[in-house]
Motif scaffolding. Sequence first.
Motif, PDB file in Angstrom:
ATOM      1  N   VAL A  93       0.836  -1.203   0.000  1.00 17.58           N
ATOM      2  CA  VAL A  93       0.000   0.000   0.000  1.00 17.58           C
ATOM      3  C   VAL A  93       0.870   1.252   0.000  1.00 17.58           C
ATOM      4  O   VAL A  93       0.630   2.198  -0.765  1.00 17.58           O
ATOM      5  CB  VAL A  93      -0.945   0.005   1.223  1.00 17.58           C
ATOM      6  CG1 VAL A  93      -1.595   1.376   1.396  1.00 17.58           C
ATOM      7  CG2 VAL A  93      -2.016  -1.056   1.066  1.00 17.58           C
ATOM      8  N   LEU A  94       1.892   1.268   0.836  1.00 17.02           N
ATOM      9  CA  LEU A  94       2.783   2.420   0.906  1.00 17.02           C
ATOM     10  C   LEU A  94       3.558   2.592  -0.392  1.00 17.02           C
ATOM     11  O   LEU A  94       3.802   3.718  -0.842  1.00 17.02           O
ATOM     12  CB  LEU A  94       3.748   2.267   2.086  1.00 17.02           C
ATOM     13  CG  LEU A  94       3.089   2.209   3.470  1.00 17.02           C
ATOM     14  CD1 LEU A  94       4.133   2.035   4.561  1.00 17.02           C
ATOM     15  CD2 LEU A  94       2.263   3.460   3.728  1.00 17.02           C
ATOM     16  N   THR A  95       3.938   1.479  -1.002  1.00 21.07           N
ATOM     17  CA  THR A  95       4.633   1.538  -2.295  1.00 21.07           C
ATOM     18  C   THR A  95       3.734   2.164  -3.360  1.00 21.07           C
ATOM     19  O   THR A  95       4.164   3.027  -4.134  1.00 21.07           O
ATOM     20  CB  THR A  95       5.056   0.129  -2.749  1.00 21.07           C
ATOM     21  OG1 THR A  95       5.996  -0.403  -1.809  1.00 21.07           O
ATOM     22  CG2 THR A  95       5.690   0.168  -4.133  1.00 21.07           C
ATOM     23  N   ILE A  96       2.475   1.733  -3.398  1.00 17.23           N
ATOM     24  CA  ILE A  96       1.537   2.257  -4.384  1.00 17.23           C
ATOM     25  C   ILE A  96       1.286   3.745  -4.151  1.00 17.23           C
ATOM     26  O   ILE A  96       1.229   4.545  -5.099  1.00 17.23           O
ATOM     27  CB  ILE A  96       0.213   1.463  -4.336  1.00 17.23           C
ATOM     28  CG1 ILE A  96       0.467   0.025  -4.801  1.00 17.23           C
ATOM     29  CG2 ILE A  96      -0.847   2.120  -5.213  1.00 17.23           C
ATOM     30  CD1 ILE A  96      -0.723  -0.901  -4.624  1.00 17.23           C
ATOM     31  N   PHE A 100       2.141   6.990  -6.902  1.00 16.56           N
ATOM     32  CA  PHE A 100       1.227   8.025  -7.376  1.00 16.56           C
ATOM     33  C   PHE A 100       1.810   9.430  -7.226  1.00 16.56           C
ATOM     34  O   PHE A 100       1.185  10.401  -7.650  1.00 16.56           O
ATOM     35  CB  PHE A 100      -0.117   7.923  -6.663  1.00 16.56           C
ATOM     36  CG  PHE A 100      -1.088   7.000  -7.342  1.00 16.56           C
ATOM     37  CD1 PHE A 100      -1.899   7.464  -8.368  1.00 16.56           C
ATOM     38  CD2 PHE A 100      -1.170   5.667  -6.981  1.00 16.56           C
ATOM     39  CE1 PHE A 100      -2.783   6.615  -9.016  1.00 16.56           C
ATOM     40  CE2 PHE A 100      -2.060   4.801  -7.615  1.00 16.56           C
ATOM     41  CZ  PHE A 100      -2.875   5.278  -8.640  1.00 16.56           C
ATOM     42  N   GLN A 101       2.989   9.531  -6.652  1.00 16.09           N
ATOM     43  CA  GLN A 101       3.683  10.816  -6.564  1.00 16.09           C
ATOM     44  C   GLN A 101       4.709  10.976  -7.677  1.00 16.09           C
ATOM     45  O   GLN A 101       5.309  12.040  -7.822  1.00 16.09           O
ATOM     46  CB  GLN A 101       4.394  10.942  -5.205  1.00 16.09           C
ATOM     47  CG  GLN A 101       3.482  10.770  -3.997  1.00 16.09           C
ATOM     48  CD  GLN A 101       2.363  11.771  -3.951  1.00 16.09           C
ATOM     49  OE1 GLN A 101       2.557  12.949  -4.234  1.00 16.09           O
ATOM     50  NE2 GLN A 101       1.165  11.316  -3.596  1.00 16.09           N
ATOM     51  N   SER A 171      -5.019   2.995  16.664  1.00 23.68           N
ATOM     52  CA  SER A 171      -5.057   4.114  17.612  1.00 23.68           C
ATOM     53  C   SER A 171      -3.692   4.788  17.743  1.00 23.68           C
ATOM     54  O   SER A 171      -3.151   4.943  18.837  1.00 23.68           O
ATOM     55  CB  SER A 171      -5.533   3.625  18.984  1.00 23.68           C
ATOM     56  OG  SER A 171      -5.839   4.714  19.824  1.00 23.68           O
ATOM     57  N   ILE A 172      -3.146   5.196  16.592  1.00 29.01           N
ATOM     58  CA  ILE A 172      -1.851   5.873  16.548  1.00 29.01           C
ATOM     59  C   ILE A 172      -2.033   7.253  15.922  1.00 29.01           C
ATOM     60  O   ILE A 172      -2.675   7.386  14.883  1.00 29.01           O
ATOM     61  CB  ILE A 172      -0.828   5.072  15.732  1.00 29.01           C
ATOM     62  CG1 ILE A 172      -0.608   3.692  16.357  1.00 29.01           C
ATOM     63  CG2 ILE A 172       0.497   5.820  15.637  1.00 29.01           C
ATOM     64  CD1 ILE A 172       0.282   2.783  15.526  1.00 29.01           C
ATOM     65  N   THR A 173      -1.478   8.275  16.562  1.00 31.10           N
ATOM     66  CA  THR A 173      -1.530   9.627  16.028  1.00 31.10           C
ATOM     67  C   THR A 173      -0.119  10.134  15.754  1.00 31.10           C
ATOM     68  O   THR A 173       0.687  10.243  16.683  1.00 31.10           O
ATOM     69  CB  THR A 173      -2.217  10.590  17.020  1.00 31.10           C
ATOM     70  OG1 THR A 173      -3.550  10.150  17.257  1.00 31.10           O
ATOM     71  CG2 THR A 173      -2.237  12.002  16.471  1.00 31.10           C
ATOM     72  N   PRO A 174       0.216  10.443  14.493  1.00 27.63           N
ATOM     73  CA  PRO A 174       1.525  11.035  14.203  1.00 27.63           C
ATOM     74  C   PRO A 174       1.544  12.505  14.655  1.00 27.63           C
ATOM     75  O   PRO A 174       0.606  13.256  14.391  1.00 27.63           O
ATOM     76  CB  PRO A 174       1.633  10.932  12.676  1.00 27.63           C
ATOM     77  CG  PRO A 174       0.544   9.994  12.264  1.00 27.63           C
ATOM     78  CD  PRO A 174      -0.535  10.139  13.279  1.00 27.63           C
ATOM     79  N   GLN A 229       3.115  10.584   4.969  1.00 30.88           N
ATOM     80  CA  GLN A 229       3.994  11.656   4.506  1.00 30.88           C
ATOM     81  C   GLN A 229       3.960  12.865   5.435  1.00 30.88           C
ATOM     82  O   GLN A 229       4.686  13.832   5.211  1.00 30.88           O
ATOM     83  CB  GLN A 229       3.573  12.086   3.095  1.00 30.88           C
ATOM     84  CG  GLN A 229       3.635  10.982   2.058  1.00 30.88           C
ATOM     85  CD  GLN A 229       5.046  10.469   1.830  1.00 30.88           C
ATOM     86  OE1 GLN A 229       6.017  11.212   1.982  1.00 30.88           O
ATOM     87  NE2 GLN A 229       5.174   9.200   1.457  1.00 30.88           N
ATOM     88  N   LEU A 230       3.105  12.818   6.469  1.00 32.03           N
ATOM     89  CA  LEU A 230       2.927  13.935   7.399  1.00 32.03           C
ATOM     90  C   LEU A 230       2.603  15.215   6.625  1.00 32.03           C
ATOM     91  O   LEU A 230       3.280  16.236   6.744  1.00 32.03           O
ATOM     92  CB  LEU A 230       4.176  14.124   8.269  1.00 32.03           C
ATOM     93  CG  LEU A 230       4.554  12.946   9.161  1.00 32.03           C
ATOM     94  CD1 LEU A 230       5.715  13.311  10.073  1.00 32.03           C
ATOM     95  CD2 LEU A 230       3.378  12.473   9.992  1.00 32.03           C
ATOM     96  N   TYR A 231       1.536  15.125   5.827  1.00 36.22           N
ATOM     97  CA  TYR A 231       1.136  16.235   4.967  1.00 36.22           C
ATOM     98  C   TYR A 231      -0.151  16.867   5.470  1.00 36.22           C
ATOM     99  O   TYR A 231      -1.082  16.171   5.882  1.00 36.22           O
ATOM    100  CB  TYR A 231       0.940  15.719   3.537  1.00 36.22           C
ATOM    101  CG  TYR A 231       0.373  16.747   2.589  1.00 36.22           C
ATOM    102  CD1 TYR A 231       1.175  17.763   2.089  1.00 36.22           C
ATOM    103  CD2 TYR A 231      -0.969  16.700   2.214  1.00 36.22           C
ATOM    104  CE1 TYR A 231       0.664  18.708   1.238  1.00 36.22           C
ATOM    105  CE2 TYR A 231      -1.492  17.648   1.358  1.00 36.22           C
ATOM    106  CZ  TYR A 231      -0.663  18.652   0.867  1.00 36.22           C
ATOM    107  OH  TYR A 231      -1.183  19.592   0.022  1.00 36.22           O
TER     108      TYR A 231
END
Length: 258
Positions: A93-96, A100-101, A171-174, A229-231
């Motif tokens: 999923v992360l690769t895909i 797309f970028q 239940s994780i928040t960056p 990506q912390l966007y």
Amino acid sequence: SSLLWLSSLPGPIFQAMTSRWILPVAVAMAVWGTAFTGVWRPQGAQGARRPTATARQADASMLTPFGPVVTYAKALMDAATEKKEVVLVTDDVLTIKDKFQEEEWLEKLLLVQSNPKLTAVQKAKQTVDLLTPLKSTVMPKFIVFLAKKNRLNGIKVIMFEYVQSMYYLQSITPVRVTSAQRLTEDQLAKIKEKMKSKCGTRDVKLVAEVDPNLIGGLTLEWGYTDPVQLYAPTHGVDLSLKNILNKRALQKGVVDAL
């Protein structure tokens, strides 16, 4: 802000006090204070880039992050769990998402999607070829499944929803903390614990960065629309000395503040 009283102090005293304890005060305010609102603008949202024409055409799914998108993302999660490939599927999923970028990859994808001679399943198989090597056995089958449901163009938003759901279910928040100088482990631990309570999540993924331009203190950002990506964060607080000085200049006038 309770820190703005510093600006009324004489210059030498203001400089001495801020250099000695502005960072501890900022940390304390960030983790115990109530000012988690106010004058702050998300950096990601400010610098938001409009997708190129190729990107918009390659993502012509017309799907929005609810309804079918949530259903398909959950179907992918269920398949990954059943096959015991959660980690491998997540890597795919992360690769895909990263693909797309890439403008060059999107151009290749667009050629496949717009080829009238290919059936939906053939387009899916060629899309898998463009993504090779994938780590899981689930993802290639899932892409073909999307094609059969006439949802092949929805890959991007479905992958995005998968990541969002993964963070929510776990239940994780960056949280990104940016400070003028490197924070100690004790300071980071305090921020992390207080942010768990603030965000109401089981864990916090704390990303620490250093920006000397802040002069002193720190900033906090969280609630990212893209947690990988912390966007585009949706929440934040600015407790930097740079921000305090800017407010002082605005309140007293730039010339008077010099």
